[in-house]
Design a protein around this motif. Structure first.
Motif, PDB file in Angstrom:
ATOM      1  N   VAL A  97      12.146  -1.017  -6.779  1.00 17.27           N
ATOM      2  CA  VAL A  97      12.283  -2.389  -6.282  1.00 17.27           C
ATOM      3  C   VAL A  97      13.096  -2.375  -4.993  1.00 17.27           C
ATOM      4  O   VAL A  97      14.049  -1.610  -4.851  1.00 17.27           O
ATOM      5  N   GLU A  98      12.717  -3.217  -4.037  1.00 14.58           N
ATOM      6  CA  GLU A  98      13.498  -3.399  -2.815  1.00 14.58           C
ATOM      7  C   GLU A  98      13.758  -4.884  -2.611  1.00 14.58           C
ATOM      8  O   GLU A  98      12.847  -5.707  -2.725  1.00 14.58           O
ATOM      9  N   ILE A  99      15.030  -5.201  -2.321  1.00 14.75           N
ATOM     10  CA  ILE A  99      15.471  -6.596  -2.226  1.00 14.75           C
ATOM     11  C   ILE A  99      15.986  -6.865  -0.816  1.00 14.75           C
ATOM     12  O   ILE A  99      16.740  -6.072  -0.247  1.00 14.75           O
ATOM     13  N   VAL A 100      15.561  -7.980  -0.246  1.00 15.57           N
ATOM     14  CA  VAL A 100      16.009  -8.410   1.080  1.00 15.57           C
ATOM     15  C   VAL A 100      16.822  -9.689   0.906  1.00 15.57           C
ATOM     16  O   VAL A 100      16.363 -10.649   0.302  1.00 15.57           O
ATOM     17  N   PHE A 124       4.812  -7.304   7.122  1.00 14.26           N
ATOM     18  CA  PHE A 124       4.761  -8.449   8.034  1.00 14.26           C
ATOM     19  C   PHE A 124       5.298  -9.721   7.378  1.00 14.26           C
ATOM     20  O   PHE A 124       5.780 -10.623   8.061  1.00 14.26           O
ATOM     21  N   GLN A 125       5.202  -9.815   6.055  1.00 19.38           N
ATOM     22  CA  GLN A 125       5.790 -10.950   5.352  1.00 19.38           C
ATOM     23  C   GLN A 125       7.314 -10.786   5.286  1.00 19.38           C
ATOM     24  O   GLN A 125       8.041 -11.766   5.441  1.00 19.38           O
ATOM     25  N   ARG A 126       7.784  -9.565   5.078  1.00 13.84           N
ATOM     26  CA  ARG A 126       9.226  -9.317   5.061  1.00 13.84           C
ATOM     27  C   ARG A 126       9.833  -9.654   6.427  1.00 13.84           C
ATOM     28  O   ARG A 126      10.926 -10.208   6.530  1.00 13.84           O
ATOM     29  N   ARG A 127       9.098  -9.363   7.490  1.00 10.17           N
ATOM     30  CA  ARG A 127       9.591  -9.603   8.843  1.00 10.17           C
ATOM     31  C   ARG A 127       9.690 -11.094   9.166  1.00 10.17           C
ATOM     32  O   ARG A 127      10.646 -11.548   9.801  1.00 10.17           O
TER      33      ARG A 127
END
Length: 403
Positions: A97-100, A124-127
């Motif tokens: 898992v990666e969390i922003v 691109f959604q994370r950006r």
């Protein structure tokens, strides 16, 4: 006596009148010469055709290789790059898992990727969506950095249970918007089937992107009908071969880089204008998925049928989005979901293919922002377990995003 219209007809007519034997011999010789000329003409035509086809193929191959070289020279697509953690699935499989952003955000967006890729497909959604709330990405089992699974764990139902574990461990409280692409959308439907009480309360919004509620066995992959029939006939044997003789097939796969590039662009995207770095990024994710994983999930994908579970989302703000050039989960599958969820926003992006989240991120992100706005202003209502009467979503009956 009539003369032959063949080139040597006059000579053959005169000779035949005097010496029948000579006439017959000359006739045979004339026909042989004619056949030789025809064969020579056909051979030359075939050679010219082969040269033209070969030249076109060579140019196409050169163009493909040029694009691949260009991809390595251009700025590469960056991975998601969130804070890593691990969630243990119910059968012991570790899920990466990666969390922003931090846990103080009022809303959490959980992204569930599709078949043969990893959480990095959401780059691109994370950006562009980091301001919408806390972002959670995870690798589905046997994909990306998540652990391997036993064959019996490679089911859509188990993927739904994995998502439930991720929510329980990483997002224990607060409203959530679930965003699934392809197999990720099927995962969300499996969660709805197993835990309907989550939707309309904890799950404040759902996005089903390039996905299907079932009938994947009828997909044509954009091929002619005859080729599709042959492909379906080969799938069971191919799945067995990938499962029990993966090393041999993997070696053949590793030598098909140009073919892999063409297939990735053809199946993943609707347009050849997609930037080479994006094609290379998707190709790298697909190539990193072992063939035994592909073989393990193929039967589950073909047998997938969760249309009834879609009714659970009837009171939850829902986005259904697809590209009209998608050959993996064609637009008809999204229309079927929209018929079951008449209050959902159906967005069809012209010219986009299956990996629409990477091909047309601006349109996708705009539609997701609209969903987030709906989810945050929506007042949960008691859900009616009866499926509403479907209405026809024609080509002009589409809720389109507004940037």
């Amino acid at each position: 006596m009539s003369a032959s219209l063949e080139p040597d007809g006059a000579l053959r007519t005169a000779a035949a009148g005097r010496l029948p034997g000579i006439g017959r011999s000359l006739g045979r010789a004339g026909r042989a010469v004619a056949r030789t000329r025809a064969a020579r003409t056909a051979g030359i035509a075939g050679l010219v055709t082969a040269v033209v086809i070969g030249t076109a193929a060579e140019r196409r191959l050169a163009r493909i290789r040029s694009e691949r070289v260009g991809a390595s020279n251009e700025e590469p697509v960056a991975p998601v790059g969130g804070h890593p953690t691990t969630v243990i699935a119910s059968d012991g499989v570790p899920l990466h898992v990666e969390i922003v952003d931090d846990s103080s955000a009022p809303l959490t967006l959980v992204f569930v990727h599709g078949f043969c890729v990893s959480l990095d497909c959401w780059t691109f959604q994370r950006r562009d969506l980091a301001d919408c709330g806390r972002l959670v990405f995870y690798d589905q089992r046997t994909h990306g950095a998540s652990g391997p699974s036993e064959l019996e764990g490679c089911t859509i139902e188990q993927l739904g249970d994995d998502l439930y574990r991720v929510l329980t461990e990483v997002v224990p409280t607060g409203p959530v918007v679930l965003i699934g692409h392809s197999m990720g959308g099927m995962t969300i439907l499996a969660l709805a089937d197993a835990h309907p009480g989550l939707f309309g309360d904890r799950v404040a919004g759902v996005a089903l992107l390039s996905t299907s509620a079932g009938s994947l066995a009828t997909v044509t992959f954009g091929l002619p009908a005859t080729a599709t029939v042959a492909l379906r006939a080969c799938l069971p044997g191919l799945a067995v071969g990938m499962r029990y003789a993966p090393s041999l097939l993997e070696r053949g796969r590793s030598h098909g880089s140009d073919i892999a590039w063409v297939l990735t662009r053809r199946i993943g995207f609707g347009s050849t204008s997609v930037g080479p770095p994006v094609v290379a990024f998707l190709e790298k994710m697909v190539a990193a998925t072992p063939l035994r994983v592909i073989a393990a999930f193929l039967p589950a994908l073909i047998a997938h049928d969760k249309l009834v579970a879609a009714a659970v989302l009837v009171a939850t703000p829902t986005l259904i989005l697809v590209g009209d050039a998608d050959v993996m989960t064609p637009v008809e599958h999204s229309r079927t979901l929209a018929d079951a969820l008449p209050e959902a926003d159906l967005v069809v992006i012209p010219g986009a293919g299956h990996t629409v989240v990477m091909e047309r991120p601006d349109e996708v992100n705009a539609a997701l922002r609209t969903l987030v706005q709906r989810a945050t202003t929506h007042q949960p209502q008691s859900r009616n377990p009866v499926v509403p009467a479907p209405r026809d979503h024609g080509p002009d009956d589409i809720s389109v995003w507004k940037p």
